[in-house]
Each structure stands twice: as C-alpha cells, then as structure tokens.
Design a protein around this motif. Structure first.
Motif, PDB file in Angstrom:
ATOM      1  N   ILE A 154       1.189 -31.327 -14.916  1.00 56.06           N
ATOM      2  CA  ILE A 154       2.497 -31.045 -15.393  1.00 56.06           C
ATOM      3  C   ILE A 154       2.552 -30.211 -16.773  1.00 56.06           C
ATOM      4  N   ILE A 155       3.151 -29.268 -16.971  1.00 54.75           N
ATOM      5  CA  ILE A 155       3.426 -28.527 -18.142  1.00 54.75           C
ATOM      6  C   ILE A 155       4.871 -28.568 -18.549  1.00 54.75           C
ATOM      7  N   PRO A 156       5.076 -28.627 -19.939  1.00 59.16           N
ATOM      8  CA  PRO A 156       6.309 -28.921 -20.418  1.00 59.16           C
ATOM      9  C   PRO A 156       6.933 -27.638 -20.561  1.00 59.16           C
ATOM     10  N   ILE A 157       8.205 -27.435 -19.951  1.00 65.13           N
ATOM     11  CA  ILE A 157       8.960 -26.209 -19.861  1.00 65.13           C
ATOM     12  C   ILE A 157      10.408 -26.719 -20.319  1.00 65.13           C
ATOM     13  N   PRO A 158      11.251 -26.007 -20.970  1.00 65.69           N
ATOM     14  CA  PRO A 158      12.635 -26.599 -21.534  1.00 65.69           C
ATOM     15  C   PRO A 158      13.490 -26.441 -20.236  1.00 65.69           C
ATOM     16  N   SER A 159      14.132 -27.550 -20.134  1.00 63.47           N
ATOM     17  CA  SER A 159      14.990 -27.858 -18.956  1.00 63.47           C
ATOM     18  C   SER A 159      15.904 -26.596 -18.540  1.00 63.47           C
ATOM     19  N   TRP A 160      16.598 -25.866 -19.619  1.00 61.10           N
ATOM     20  CA  TRP A 160      17.464 -24.847 -19.337  1.00 61.10           C
ATOM     21  C   TRP A 160      16.888 -23.641 -18.435  1.00 61.10           C
ATOM     22  N   TYR A 161      15.580 -23.475 -18.857  1.00 53.60           N
ATOM     23  CA  TYR A 161      14.666 -22.656 -18.081  1.00 53.60           C
ATOM     24  C   TYR A 161      14.610 -22.974 -16.577  1.00 53.60           C
ATOM     25  N   ILE A 162      14.144 -24.078 -16.387  1.00 52.50           N
ATOM     26  CA  ILE A 162      13.896 -24.765 -15.081  1.00 52.50           C
ATOM     27  C   ILE A 162      15.247 -24.609 -14.433  1.00 52.50           C
ATOM     28  N   GLU A 163      16.242 -25.019 -14.792  1.00 48.07           N
ATOM     29  CA  GLU A 163      17.728 -24.925 -14.341  1.00 48.07           C
ATOM     30  C   GLU A 163      17.973 -23.486 -13.724  1.00 48.07           C
ATOM     31  N   ASN A 164      17.777 -22.588 -14.723  1.00 47.59           N
ATOM     32  CA  ASN A 164      17.933 -21.346 -14.354  1.00 47.59           C
ATOM     33  C   ASN A 164      17.190 -20.690 -13.082  1.00 47.59           C
ATOM     34  N   LEU A 165      15.907 -21.082 -13.100  1.00 47.49           N
ATOM     35  CA  LEU A 165      15.048 -20.610 -12.214  1.00 47.49           C
ATOM     36  C   LEU A 165      15.713 -21.478 -10.832  1.00 47.49           C
ATOM     37  N   VAL A 166      15.740 -22.535 -10.940  1.00 47.50           N
ATOM     38  CA  VAL A 166      16.117 -23.588  -9.598  1.00 47.50           C
ATOM     39  C   VAL A 166      17.448 -22.503  -9.070  1.00 47.50           C
ATOM     40  N   LYS A 167      18.435 -22.407  -9.723  1.00 44.83           N
ATOM     41  CA  LYS A 167      19.609 -21.799  -9.287  1.00 44.83           C
ATOM     42  C   LYS A 167      19.171 -20.282  -8.760  1.00 44.83           C
ATOM     43  N   LEU A 168      18.229 -19.742  -9.426  1.00 44.36           N
ATOM     44  CA  LEU A 168      17.995 -18.387  -8.697  1.00 44.36           C
ATOM     45  C   LEU A 168      17.304 -18.536  -7.264  1.00 44.36           C
ATOM     46  N   ALA A 169      16.329 -19.449  -7.329  1.00 40.18           N
ATOM     47  CA  ALA A 169      15.759 -19.637  -6.141  1.00 40.18           C
ATOM     48  C   ALA A 169      16.671 -20.095  -4.992  1.00 40.18           C
ATOM     49  N   TYR A 170      17.385 -21.131  -5.290  1.00 38.08           N
ATOM     50  CA  TYR A 170      18.271 -21.535  -4.332  1.00 38.08           C
ATOM     51  C   TYR A 170      19.141 -20.488  -3.734  1.00 38.08           C
ATOM     52  N   GLU A 171      19.610 -19.446  -4.517  1.00 39.47           N
ATOM     53  CA  GLU A 171      20.505 -18.429  -4.049  1.00 39.47           C
ATOM     54  C   GLU A 171      19.674 -17.262  -3.353  1.00 39.47           C
ATOM     55  N   LYS A 172      18.354 -17.248  -3.790  1.00 35.97           N
ATOM     56  CA  LYS A 172      17.694 -16.131  -3.148  1.00 35.97           C
ATOM     57  C   LYS A 172      17.298 -16.713  -1.623  1.00 35.97           C
ATOM     58  N   ASP A 173      16.980 -17.909  -1.595  1.00 39.35           N
ATOM     59  CA  ASP A 173      16.399 -18.420  -0.394  1.00 39.35           C
ATOM     60  C   ASP A 173      16.549 -20.173  -0.285  1.00 39.35           C
ATOM     61  N   SER A 174      17.687 -20.179   0.203  1.00 35.83           N
ATOM     62  CA  SER A 174      17.866 -22.010   0.157  1.00 35.83           C
ATOM     63  C   SER A 174      17.128 -22.745   0.875  1.00 35.83           C
ATOM     64  N   LYS A 175      16.503 -22.211   2.290  1.00 37.27           N
ATOM     65  CA  LYS A 175      15.889 -23.004   2.983  1.00 37.27           C
ATOM     66  C   LYS A 175      14.364 -23.206   2.351  1.00 37.27           C
ATOM     67  N   SER A 176      13.788 -22.117   1.679  1.00 34.31           N
ATOM     68  CA  SER A 176      12.518 -22.053   1.124  1.00 34.31           C
ATOM     69  C   SER A 176      12.562 -23.011   0.178  1.00 34.31           C
ATOM     70  N   PHE A 177      13.583 -22.961  -0.630  1.00 33.52           N
ATOM     71  CA  PHE A 177      13.939 -23.600  -2.032  1.00 33.52           C
ATOM     72  C   PHE A 177      13.779 -25.301  -1.673  1.00 33.52           C
ATOM     73  N   GLN A 178      14.413 -25.751  -0.318  1.00 39.55           N
ATOM     74  CA  GLN A 178      14.656 -26.950   0.060  1.00 39.55           C
ATOM     75  C   GLN A 178      13.161 -27.528   0.477  1.00 39.55           C
ATOM     76  N   ASP A 179      12.353 -26.413   1.042  1.00 40.97           N
ATOM     77  CA  ASP A 179      11.022 -26.828   1.570  1.00 40.97           C
ATOM     78  C   ASP A 179      10.085 -27.005   0.263  1.00 40.97           C
ATOM     79  N   ILE A 180      10.326 -26.426  -0.816  1.00 38.87           N
ATOM     80  CA  ILE A 180       9.389 -26.634  -1.969  1.00 38.87           C
ATOM     81  C   ILE A 180       9.791 -27.901  -2.639  1.00 38.87           C
ATOM     82  N   CYS A 181      11.080 -28.313  -2.474  1.00 38.02           N
ATOM     83  CA  CYS A 181      11.586 -29.721  -2.974  1.00 38.02           C
ATOM     84  C   CYS A 181      11.010 -30.661  -2.249  1.00 38.02           C
ATOM     85  N   ASP A 182      11.080 -30.661  -1.020  1.00 41.81           N
ATOM     86  CA  ASP A 182      10.356 -31.757   0.247  1.00 41.81           C
ATOM     87  C   ASP A 182       8.989 -31.965  -0.307  1.00 41.81           C
TER      88      ASP A 182
END
Length: 193
Positions: free
Chosen positions: A66-94
């Motif tokens: 695990i690498i430390p990354i500010p949560s606001w950065y992750i939050e924004n990446l997550v939002k972009l990934a979900y908007e781009k391809d929600s199915k792949s995003f959910q597969d990554i989460c799983d």
C-alpha cells in the motif's frame, strides 16, 4: 546524558536484547527511539496504544504494498474511473475485495478475529467505525462509516466489503451505500460446504 532505570517485562527485555544484538543496535539507542516515538504521539494527543496500532498497520501496508495517497486524489480518480467505465470500475473493486479478503483470511481466520484486528488498527484507518449487531432472524446488521466521501468511492468500498464478508462465509442480503462514506449491510452466516 543521564541514564535512568525503566521497569519492563523481563521476557520482553530478553527478546528485545536478542533482536537488538542481531541487528547491531544497542538497547540504549532502541529504547530512546521508542520513547521518543511514544512521547511524540502523547504530545499530539494520541493514546499510548497508537504506537502498537501503527506497527500493526505498517505490517499490513508492507504486506499489501500500500502507498499513502491523499484521499481527495483517490476520490477524484474513483469518480473519473466510474464515469469512464462503470463496469470495469466495479470489476476492479471486486478484484480488490478478493485480494484483500484473501490477505485478511491469512491474518484473521474468523469474522470475530477480523473485528479484533480492526480494533487494533482502527485509530490509523480512514474507516471510523464498524458496528455489528444482531438483525432479525439469523441475520446481522453492519454499519461502516468513513469509507469515502463521494458515492462512487463508497460504492467501491461496499463491493470490497461484500467480498470480505463472502470470504468469511456470509451471504449479503442487502447493501446500501450513501455519499459520505456510510455503508449499511444485512447479511447472514452460511456455513461453508
């Protein structure tokens, strides 16, 4: 520099001396490092157990790379990934949930052990609370808080948590995720076959 005697468990000191010598340190140096660390934590308002929590979290962080990354950065990446391809995003989460649950099962063989592990490191995790109570019938109700800010990160945390519960032989009956990092889960234990 003046020296003082400090009381400690004899077995602990014996084990510490062995480790210290094998690494080429002195008891004096290691004791001062440990005391300085606990003093800094106490001065910053932390509880004395935070040092142990940090050590346990360090082991987990190292094991999972695990690498430390500010949560606001992750939050924004997550939002972009979900908007781009929600199915792949959910597969990554799983997939993350499967990887994390596999690791956690190696550290905590039962759900109760997992909750104990969480109790040990909760002070250094973003997840602020896990509340488990008996539900209706043979179900349990679980509430997690502090799993993210936006709905996308909370959704991902929910999918990860579902995989963890499944690894501990729970069937998720219902899950609700809310913006602000709140996840409600109703699950029941299903004996492994």
């Amino acid at each position: 520099m003046a020296r003082v005697n400090i009381a400690a468990d004899a077995e602990l000191i014996k084990e510490l001396e062995k480790e210290v010598k094998s690494r080429g340190y002195t008891i004096f140096a290691v004791t001062n490092i440990a005391l300085k660390a606990i003093l800094e934590l106490l001065k910053s308002g932390e509880d004395s157990t935070t040092l142990q929590n940090l050590v346990e979290m360090y082991k987990i962080t190292k094991d999972l790379d695990i690498i430390p990354i500010p949560s606001w950065y992750i939050e924004n990446l997550v939002k972009l990934a979900y908007e781009k391809d929600s199915k792949s995003f959910q597969d990554i989460c799983d997939g993350t949930g499967e990887q994390l649950s596999s690791y956690l099962k190696s550290r905590a063989s039962s759900f109760e052990d997992l909750l104990n592990l969480y109790s040990e490191i909760r002070g250094v995790l973003p997840i602020k609370d896990i509340n488990v109570k008996k539900g209706s019938g043979d179900s349990i109700d679980i509430r997690l808080t502090g799993t993210g800010f936006n709905i996308e990160s909370t959704l991902c945390a929910g999918r990860v948590f579902k995989k963890i519960l499944e690894a501990y032989s729970f069937e998720v009956i219902e899950m609700t995720t809310s913006p602000g990092g709140i996840i409600f889960v109703k699950a029941k234990y299903s004996r492994p076959t």
